[in-house]
Design a protein around this motif. Structure first.
Motif, mmCIF file in Angstrom:
data_model
loop_
_atom_site.group_PDB
_atom_site.id
_atom_site.type_symbol
_atom_site.label_atom_id
_atom_site.label_comp_id
_atom_site.label_asym_id
_atom_site.label_seq_id
_atom_site.Cartn_x
_atom_site.Cartn_y
_atom_site.Cartn_z
ATOM 1 N N GLY A 237 0.780 -1.228 0.000
ATOM 2 C CA GLY A 237 0.000 0.000 0.000
ATOM 3 C C GLY A 237 0.814 1.281 0.000
ATOM 4 N N MET A 238 2.092 1.196 -0.367
ATOM 5 C CA MET A 238 2.931 2.400 -0.457
ATOM 6 C C MET A 238 2.590 3.181 -1.724
ATOM 7 N N LEU A 239 2.765 4.484 -1.658
ATOM 8 C CA LEU A 239 2.641 5.306 -2.859
ATOM 9 C C LEU A 239 3.720 4.892 -3.864
ATOM 10 N N LEU A 240 3.382 4.875 -5.133
ATOM 11 C CA LEU A 240 4.372 4.491 -6.142
ATOM 12 C C LEU A 240 5.438 5.574 -6.331
ATOM 13 N N GLN A 241 5.045 6.833 -6.196
ATOM 14 C CA GLN A 241 5.987 7.957 -6.263
ATOM 15 C C GLN A 241 6.939 7.847 -7.466
ATOM 16 N N THR A 242 6.354 7.806 -8.645
ATOM 17 C CA THR A 242 7.136 7.698 -9.862
ATOM 18 C C THR A 242 6.962 8.952 -10.714
ATOM 19 N N ASP A 243 8.061 9.599 -11.031
ATOM 20 C CA ASP A 243 8.024 10.882 -11.737
ATOM 21 C C ASP A 243 7.336 10.815 -13.103
ATOM 22 N N PRO A 244 7.538 9.762 -13.911
ATOM 23 C CA PRO A 244 6.906 9.751 -15.239
ATOM 24 C C PRO A 244 5.389 9.888 -15.214
ATOM 25 N N THR A 245 4.730 9.377 -14.169
ATOM 26 C CA THR A 245 3.273 9.538 -14.113
ATOM 27 C C THR A 245 2.906 10.997 -13.848
ATOM 28 N N VAL A 246 3.687 11.660 -13.005
ATOM 29 C CA VAL A 246 3.446 13.078 -12.717
ATOM 30 C C VAL A 246 3.620 13.897 -13.997
ATOM 31 N N ILE A 247 4.694 13.606 -14.725
ATOM 32 C CA ILE A 247 4.970 14.316 -15.982
ATOM 33 C C ILE A 247 3.832 14.094 -16.974
ATOM 34 N N TYR A 248 3.331 12.875 -17.045
ATOM 35 C CA TYR A 248 2.218 12.592 -17.946
ATOM 36 C C TYR A 248 0.996 13.409 -17.563
ATOM 37 N N GLY A 249 0.757 13.537 -16.250
ATOM 38 C CA GLY A 249 -0.386 14.314 -15.773
ATOM 39 C C GLY A 249 -0.260 15.795 -16.093
ATOM 40 N N ILE A 250 0.965 16.295 -16.170
ATOM 41 C CA ILE A 250 1.186 17.704 -16.533
ATOM 42 C C ILE A 250 0.862 17.914 -18.010
ATOM 43 N N GLY A 256 10.142 20.144 -19.322
ATOM 44 C CA GLY A 256 11.386 19.399 -19.176
ATOM 45 C C GLY A 256 11.986 19.492 -17.790
ATOM 46 N N ASN A 257 11.411 20.318 -16.933
ATOM 47 C CA ASN A 257 11.930 20.511 -15.579
ATOM 48 C C ASN A 257 10.837 20.176 -14.569
ATOM 49 N N LEU A 258 10.997 19.048 -13.855
ATOM 50 C CA LEU A 258 10.019 18.633 -12.852
ATOM 51 C C LEU A 258 10.351 19.324 -11.533
ATOM 52 N N ARG A 259 9.437 20.142 -11.048
ATOM 53 C CA ARG A 259 9.655 20.942 -9.842
ATOM 54 C C ARG A 259 8.990 20.304 -8.629
ATOM 55 N N ARG A 260 9.428 20.758 -7.440
ATOM 56 C CA ARG A 260 8.882 20.194 -6.195
ATOM 57 C C ARG A 260 7.372 20.411 -6.108
ATOM 58 N N ASN A 261 6.905 21.592 -6.544
ATOM 59 C CA ASN A 261 5.451 21.829 -6.443
ATOM 60 C C ASN A 261 4.655 20.968 -7.421
ATOM 61 N N ASP A 262 5.323 20.469 -8.480
ATOM 62 C CA ASP A 262 4.651 19.529 -9.382
ATOM 63 C C ASP A 262 4.324 18.225 -8.655
ATOM 64 N N LEU A 263 5.200 17.851 -7.723
ATOM 65 C CA LEU A 263 5.015 16.589 -7.005
ATOM 66 C C LEU A 263 3.895 16.670 -5.973
ATOM 67 N N THR A 264 3.543 17.904 -5.575
ATOM 68 C CA THR A 264 2.485 18.066 -4.564
ATOM 69 C C THR A 264 1.157 18.496 -5.180
ATOM 70 N N ARG A 265 1.196 18.905 -6.464
ATOM 71 C CA ARG A 265 -0.050 19.316 -7.136
ATOM 72 C C ARG A 265 -0.813 18.071 -7.560
ATOM 73 N N ASP A 266 -2.005 17.901 -7.036
ATOM 74 C CA ASP A 266 -2.751 16.665 -7.253
ATOM 75 C C ASP A 266 -3.360 16.606 -8.648
ATOM 76 N N THR A 267 -3.128 15.477 -9.331
ATOM 77 C CA THR A 267 -3.817 15.136 -10.583
ATOM 78 C C THR A 267 -4.103 13.636 -10.515
ATOM 79 N N PRO A 268 -4.958 13.104 -11.376
ATOM 80 C CA PRO A 268 -5.209 11.657 -11.360
ATOM 81 C C PRO A 268 -3.952 10.831 -11.601
ATOM 82 N N TYR A 269 -2.906 11.453 -12.145
ATOM 83 C CA TYR A 269 -1.677 10.726 -12.473
ATOM 84 C C TYR A 269 -0.539 11.006 -11.486
ATOM 85 N N ASN A 270 -0.823 11.774 -10.443
ATOM 86 C CA ASN A 270 0.230 12.081 -9.478
ATOM 87 C C ASN A 270 0.326 10.955 -8.451
ATOM 88 N N THR A 271 1.305 10.091 -8.630
ATOM 89 C CA THR A 271 1.468 8.942 -7.729
ATOM 90 C C THR A 271 2.203 9.318 -6.446
#
Length: 332
Positions: A237-250, A256-271
């Motif tokens: 039950g751990m979060l997957l925390q994988t950057d490519p899903t976050v990038i896809y959601g953006i 080309g630059n994944l920022r810290r606030n991108d990781l906290t901004r909720d989208t259906p693809y933000n793992t």
């Protein structure tokens, strides 16, 4: 005298016919000249033999269209010509050319769909291929899926990455249908041979995981272990925390630059903010990623980080992972 005259009258036509036949046979087997040595003849669907004969001559083949037409008619092959594009080189005989057109010895074109591509990139590649008939530019994703007979509502990840050969003039839909059917076949085969203890409920979930593995893999040999990390996380039950899903959601806004606030901004693809798998695949996985996702090795790894050379460093605990991050990412 009358008898001799009658004999001559009978023999002359026979000799003329025989001579014409020998001339035609010789001509049918003689080598043809082609402008610049080689040309391409494209026969459209529904073309008549007269049309084909003229197309051949217009393409730069030194042949009398009338002779070619009658040769095909008298041989009974005039209605057996296959549509497509043909390469014609100097030296081929009319008989050889007719055989080529009847056998459908066409030039095959190809388009490559690459592992890790998104459906947007697939559309782009098809639309840029000059040998395909273009029709998808005006279609929505949903309309494309309907055209190929897909039941899914989202196109991402549904097409198998491969090089597809086709006849000039085939449609983009033809290629997409084949790529979709290939993915369905490979996915079904891998699902049937899966490790049944995996926390995956359906082939579609396996496809989603395989797409993540595809995007996270820098070196092929790391692919199975990367899959094991995500399986281990799903199991506990751990979060997957994988950057490519976050990038896809953006989406297209990603610069080309994944920022810290991108990781906290909720989208259906933000793992990083949502548990479990994202709602759809994020790219086209290849066969190796499907295999890794459905039969990963057993491991106790829950983390990995890029070493900087394409390979990954795997860790069992967060403390180990943080040390690996400092070593390989922060260079401390």
């Amino acid at each position: 005298m009358k008898i001799r005259f009658l004999i001559v009258l009978l023999i002359v036509p026979i000799l003329l016919v025989a001579g014409a036949a020998l001339w035609a046979i010789n001509k049918a087997d003689s080598g043809l000249e082609v402008n610049q040595g080689v040309t391409e003849v494209t026969v459209p669907k529904g073309a008549s033999m007269r049309d084909v004969a003229q197309l051949v001559a217009d393409a730069g083949v030194d042949i009398d269209p009338r002779f070619f037409y009658w040769m095909a008619r008298l041989s009974g092959q005039a209605h057996q010509i296959k549509a497509g594009s043909y390469e014609v080189r100097s030296g081929i005989s009319p008989r050889g050319l007719l055989d080529k057109l009847v056998s459908g010895d066409v030039i095959l074109r190809s388009v490559a769909l690459i592992e890790g591509w998104t459906f947007r990139q697939v559309r782009q590649a098809l639309q840029q291929n000059e040998d395909l008939t273009h029709e998808i530019a005006e279609l929505t994703d949903a309309e494309i899926l309907k055209r190929i007979g897909a039941e899914e509502s989202h196109p991402e990840g549904l097409f198998f990455p491969d090089t597809y050969s086709f006849h000039r003039g085939d449609s983009e839909i033809d290629v997409l249908k084949r790529a979709y059917e290939q993915m369905q076949t490979h996915l079904a085969e891998q699902w049937a041979g899966r490790d049944t203890s995996l926390p995956l409920k359906s082939p579609y979930e396996a496809l989603i995981l395989a797409s993540i593995v595809e995007k996270e893999t820098g070196q092929a040999e790391d692919r199975p272990m990367i899959a094991s990390v995500f399986i281990n996380r799903l199991r506990v039950g751990m979060l997957l925390q994988t950057d490519p899903t976050v990038i896809y959601g953006i989406g297209e806004r990603f610069d080309g630059n994944l920022r810290r606030n991108d990781l906290t901004r909720d989208t259906p693809y933000n793992t990083y903010t949502r548990n479990g798998l994202p709602p759809t695949p994020i790219a086209m996985p290849g066969l190796a990623s499907l295999r890794a996702a459905l039969n990963p090795p057993e491991s106790k790894y829950y983390y990995f980080v890029a070493r900087g050379d394409g390979s990954s460093e795997f860790s069992r605990s967060l403390a180990e992972h943080n040390r690996a991050v400092r070593k390989f990412q922060l260079k401390r």
